[in-house]
Structure formats: structure tokens, C-alpha cells
Design a protein around this motif. Sequence first.
Motif, mmCIF file in Angstrom:
data_model
loop_
_atom_site.group_PDB
_atom_site.id
_atom_site.type_symbol
_atom_site.label_atom_id
_atom_site.label_comp_id
_atom_site.label_asym_id
_atom_site.label_seq_id
_atom_site.Cartn_x
_atom_site.Cartn_y
_atom_site.Cartn_z
ATOM 1 N N LYS A 201 -1.704 -62.211 30.392
ATOM 2 C CA LYS A 201 -1.641 -60.812 29.777
ATOM 3 C C LYS A 201 -3.048 -60.352 29.791
ATOM 4 C CE LYS A 201 2.617 -60.769 27.214
ATOM 5 N NZ LYS A 201 3.142 -61.286 26.071
ATOM 6 N N ILE A 202 -3.145 -59.018 30.584
ATOM 7 C CA ILE A 202 -4.533 -58.548 30.629
ATOM 8 C C ILE A 202 -4.320 -57.469 30.107
ATOM 9 C CG2 ILE A 202 -6.389 -57.844 31.973
ATOM 10 C CD1 ILE A 202 -5.361 -59.944 34.277
ATOM 11 N N LYS A 203 -5.160 -56.884 28.750
ATOM 12 C CA LYS A 203 -5.179 -55.509 28.311
ATOM 13 C C LYS A 203 -3.692 -55.125 28.084
ATOM 14 C CE LYS A 203 -9.619 -54.207 30.159
ATOM 15 N NZ LYS A 203 -10.028 -53.480 31.370
ATOM 16 N N GLY A 204 -2.938 -56.117 27.524
ATOM 17 C CA GLY A 204 -1.692 -55.475 27.188
ATOM 18 C C GLY A 204 -0.932 -55.455 28.339
ATOM 19 N N GLY A 205 -1.246 -55.567 29.423
ATOM 20 C CA GLY A 205 -0.263 -55.737 30.638
ATOM 21 C C GLY A 205 0.174 -57.375 31.117
ATOM 22 N N LEU A 206 1.037 -57.430 31.809
ATOM 23 C CA LEU A 206 1.479 -58.468 32.364
ATOM 24 C C LEU A 206 0.851 -59.071 33.534
ATOM 25 C CD1 LEU A 206 5.439 -58.134 31.640
ATOM 26 C CD2 LEU A 206 3.583 -58.909 30.287
ATOM 27 N N SER A 207 0.502 -60.246 33.994
ATOM 28 C CA SER A 207 -0.267 -60.490 35.052
ATOM 29 C C SER A 207 0.731 -61.875 35.562
ATOM 30 C CB SER A 207 -1.670 -60.891 34.696
ATOM 31 O OG SER A 207 -2.107 -61.849 35.812
ATOM 32 N N PHE A 208 1.150 -61.631 36.981
ATOM 33 C CA PHE A 208 1.859 -62.748 37.678
ATOM 34 C C PHE A 208 0.822 -63.076 38.884
ATOM 35 C CE2 PHE A 208 5.480 -60.111 36.008
ATOM 36 C CZ PHE A 208 5.631 -60.721 34.944
ATOM 37 N N SER A 209 -0.345 -62.838 38.947
ATOM 38 C CA SER A 209 -0.966 -63.017 40.053
ATOM 39 C C SER A 209 -1.518 -64.564 39.976
ATOM 40 C CB SER A 209 -2.053 -62.251 40.169
ATOM 41 O OG SER A 209 -2.874 -62.830 41.318
ATOM 42 N N GLY A 210 -2.066 -64.973 38.658
ATOM 43 C CA GLY A 210 -2.544 -66.159 38.281
ATOM 44 C C GLY A 210 -1.538 -67.190 38.488
ATOM 45 N N ILE A 211 -0.212 -66.995 38.034
ATOM 46 C CA ILE A 211 0.712 -68.090 37.986
ATOM 47 C C ILE A 211 1.339 -68.421 39.324
ATOM 48 C CG2 ILE A 211 2.698 -66.374 37.419
ATOM 49 C CD1 ILE A 211 4.100 -68.700 36.004
ATOM 50 N N LYS A 212 1.262 -67.202 40.199
ATOM 51 C CA LYS A 212 1.707 -67.745 41.592
ATOM 52 C C LYS A 212 0.487 -68.463 42.328
ATOM 53 C CE LYS A 212 -0.208 -64.559 44.106
ATOM 54 N NZ LYS A 212 -0.580 -63.231 44.403
ATOM 55 N N THR A 213 -0.720 -68.360 42.122
ATOM 56 C CA THR A 213 -1.646 -68.859 42.476
ATOM 57 C C THR A 213 -1.636 -70.562 42.240
ATOM 58 O OG1 THR A 213 -3.062 -66.893 42.799
ATOM 59 C CG2 THR A 213 -4.118 -69.061 43.170
ATOM 60 N N ALA A 214 -1.270 -70.514 40.849
ATOM 61 C CA ALA A 214 -1.226 -71.980 40.212
ATOM 62 C C ALA A 214 0.015 -72.892 40.761
ATOM 63 C CB ALA A 214 -0.993 -71.837 38.784
ATOM 64 N N LEU A 215 0.886 -72.080 41.008
ATOM 65 C CA LEU A 215 2.154 -72.915 41.823
ATOM 66 C C LEU A 215 1.778 -73.244 43.249
ATOM 67 C CD1 LEU A 215 5.151 -73.544 41.723
ATOM 68 C CD2 LEU A 215 5.681 -71.353 42.575
ATOM 69 N N ILE A 216 1.059 -72.290 43.940
ATOM 70 C CA ILE A 216 0.751 -72.647 45.107
ATOM 71 C C ILE A 216 -0.292 -73.666 45.361
ATOM 72 C CG2 ILE A 216 -0.109 -71.719 47.567
ATOM 73 C CD1 ILE A 216 1.205 -68.959 46.741
ATOM 74 N N TYR A 217 -1.122 -73.696 44.383
ATOM 75 C CA TYR A 217 -2.166 -74.985 44.552
ATOM 76 C C TYR A 217 -1.615 -76.234 44.209
ATOM 77 C CZ TYR A 217 -6.240 -71.882 45.237
ATOM 78 O OH TYR A 217 -7.099 -71.151 45.626
ATOM 79 N N LYS A 218 -0.563 -76.156 43.166
ATOM 80 C CA LYS A 218 0.104 -77.311 42.702
ATOM 81 C C LYS A 218 0.960 -77.857 44.016
ATOM 82 C CE LYS A 218 0.865 -80.494 39.937
ATOM 83 N NZ LYS A 218 -0.021 -80.963 39.125
ATOM 84 N N LYS A 219 1.554 -77.043 44.668
ATOM 85 C CA LYS A 219 2.390 -77.525 45.779
ATOM 86 C C LYS A 219 1.530 -78.168 46.794
ATOM 87 C CE LYS A 219 4.870 -75.734 49.861
ATOM 88 N NZ LYS A 219 3.972 -75.474 50.914
ATOM 89 N N MET A 220 0.194 -77.369 47.077
ATOM 90 C CA MET A 220 -0.814 -77.947 48.290
ATOM 91 C C MET A 220 -1.202 -79.456 47.586
ATOM 92 S SD MET A 220 -2.265 -74.336 49.011
ATOM 93 C CE MET A 220 -4.060 -75.189 49.140
ATOM 94 N N GLU A 221 -1.344 -79.690 46.206
ATOM 95 C CA GLU A 221 -1.825 -80.804 45.814
ATOM 96 C C GLU A 221 -0.701 -81.902 46.133
ATOM 97 O OE1 GLU A 221 -2.754 -80.910 41.687
ATOM 98 O OE2 GLU A 221 -2.056 -82.891 41.678
ATOM 99 N N LEU A 222 0.421 -81.646 45.730
ATOM 100 C CA LEU A 222 1.370 -82.588 45.821
ATOM 101 C C LEU A 222 1.778 -82.900 47.322
ATOM 102 C CD1 LEU A 222 4.172 -81.064 43.188
ATOM 103 C CD2 LEU A 222 2.627 -83.277 43.199
ATOM 104 N N GLU A 223 1.732 -82.052 48.181
ATOM 105 C CA GLU A 223 1.787 -82.145 49.581
ATOM 106 C C GLU A 223 0.622 -83.167 50.081
ATOM 107 O OE1 GLU A 223 3.776 -78.458 51.899
ATOM 108 O OE2 GLU A 223 1.602 -78.189 51.280
#
Length: 328
Positions: A201-223
Motif C-alpha cells: 500500500k503506497i500513499k493510500g493506493g494499492l500496489s501489485f507490482s511488488g507481489i508480482k515480482t516476489a512471485l516470479i522470483y520465488k518461481k525462479m528460485e524453485l526452478e
Amino acid sequence: MYILGIETSCDDTSCSILRNREILSNITISSLREHRKYGGIVPEIAHRNHLKVIGHVLKVALEKAGISLKDISLIGVTNYPGLKGALLVGVNFAKGLAFSLDIPLIGINHLHAHLFANFVGNKYRIKFPFIGVVISGGHTEIMVVNDFDDIETVIRTVDDACGEAFDKVGRAFNLGFPAGPMIDRLYQKKYKDAFIFKCGKIKGGLSFSGIKTALIYKKMELERRGCLSRSLKEKLLSSFQESILRTIVDSIFSVADKYKIRRIVCGGGVVANTRFREMILSRHDLDVKVAPKHLSVDNGAMVAGLAYYLFKYKKKSDAIHTLDIIPN
Ligand code: KG4
Ligand code: ZN
């Protein structure tokens, strides 16, 4: 009265004819297939496709409605927000028609049209105020709607829209484009908390960019570790979807509570999502409307519908010589 609605803000070229709020036709040709190999919408392809097919789409819409061009007495056209070149095609086409037929023309806000999609093709009475929610490939916005022309956005994403985050994640997981429907299908409730992914949550707004990157990194790590099984992929995607939808739905509920408004009206491609519907319908003290699938995606009927309401109740019409697209 007969109203023509024209929608060309993204990849769908859509024309619809309404008789007041009744849908007589709602015809769409999408260039989606041509964008698939690029994994996202390519503006140039979308613009040219609108130009190529819009005349034909209108012809079919008129035939299906059983009326001719001269029967139309009002035109609504999306002029904001969207791809500039795509909007220009629709607006210019609409201006030419309105000029030659000498009838009123109204520029329509695409996001507001997504909300009023809930009030075309049925007999629902519109009661103000309500909380308007648009979740699509380009937008995630929560609005307070006091009237047809009095709409204020109170929460939006500061970066990726919900559908955009789904589609980008889908690209990393080779799910095809758009990936939202596939993530919806792969979701399993038993895996909803298998991984902990958090939205920002940034300045009262929603942010989905970070969670998207976190998921993609997790996938790469598991791979890299050689352990990315099918069920692990499902766990990753289910946890990701759960977190994003939970964040949106909790925000909707908190806006409803803050403004003491019990009516919620939802539109946009993502509201077709099974888990979203389950979550948003879970509060029995709220009166929730979710647009049916054929009206939650981009379409001309929602544009014609809002034009009808603005003309009838707000006496709105735009001057043909000054109507323009509005820069995003
Ligand atoms: O409203 P829309 O048709 O077009 C825009 O104005 O963006 O929304 C398209 C978006 C895409 O990102 C797509 O992945 C998403 O809606 N979508 C879904 C589902 N169906 C479409 N997302 C999640 N679950 C679905 N069932
Ligand atoms: Zn849309």
C-alpha cells in the motif's frame, strides 16, 4: 429512443444498439488473437484493427437490432481512458456519424461505463450513492458514485492494475495471454495460504507490482532448485491470487464502511473471477451487484447505457466540433 454505443479503447471494437436500456445488439470484434504472440496488447495492432473493422461491426450491430442508421437518435463513444490511437478511431467515427445524422453525441468515461453495465439489459433500479468497483486489465479503482456525473475515485493502484499483474505473472508461467481466466481455473482454495505473498500500500493506493515480482522470483528460485512441480505452481498461483483479491475486497469493504454506503456495483474483466465473486458476495449486509460476464468485459452496450442515462437525466451532450479524446 435508439442509442448507438461505440467502444474502441483497447483491443475490442464494439458497437451496440439499445432501445432505451434494452440491448438490441452488442457486437464485438477483438484483435486479441493478434496480440497473443507478443504476450500483451500491441497498440499499433489494436489501432489498425479498429480502423479496419469498425464499419463492419456497426453494420452487423444495425442488422441484428433490425434498425437502420437514421433511426438512431443518440451516440455514446468512449473517449477516456485508453490507447490514444484506439480512442481516436472510435471518436472520429462517432463524430462523422453524429455530424451526418445531426444527432447528439456524448464522450463516455470507459471506467464509469463499466459500472453502469450493471444497469443495461435488465430492470435493476439505480440507487445512489453506491461504491463503484472497476477491476480490469488497465485499471483497479474503487469509487464513490453519487450520481451519473458525480463520481470520485477514492482508491486506485499506483502501479500495475490487477488484470495486468495476472497477465504478467501468466507470461512468466507460460499460461498464455490473457492469463487471468487461466489463473482463475488453476486456483485451489486449499492452497490459498501455501505461500505468504503480500500486496503493498503506497500513499493510500494499492500496489501489485511488488507481489508480482516476489512471485516470479520465488518461481525462479524453485526452478533453480529443480523442485517446481505442477502442484507447487498451483500453490504459488493460488496464494498470489488470494492475496491480490483479498487486498482488493478488503479495500472495498473498508470504503463501504468508511462512507457508510451499503450498495456495491462491480465491473471490468476481472470480476468474472470465481474467487472474487465468492469473496465480494460474502458480506450479507451489503447489496452487491457484479456485471454478468458478457457485460463485464469491454463492450459497446455499457457505453450506450451510460450515454442514455447522461442524456436522459443530466441533459448532457458534447459539441461535435470540440469533442476530443482525453489524455490518460
Ligand atoms: O475489462 P477487460 O475485458 O479489458 C480491459 O479494459 O482491460 O479486462 C481484461 C482483464 C485481463 O487482464 C484478464 O486477464 C482479466 O481481465 N480477466 C480475469 C478473468 N477474466 C478476465 N482475471 C481473473 N479471472 C478471470 N476469470
Ligand atoms: Zn475495460
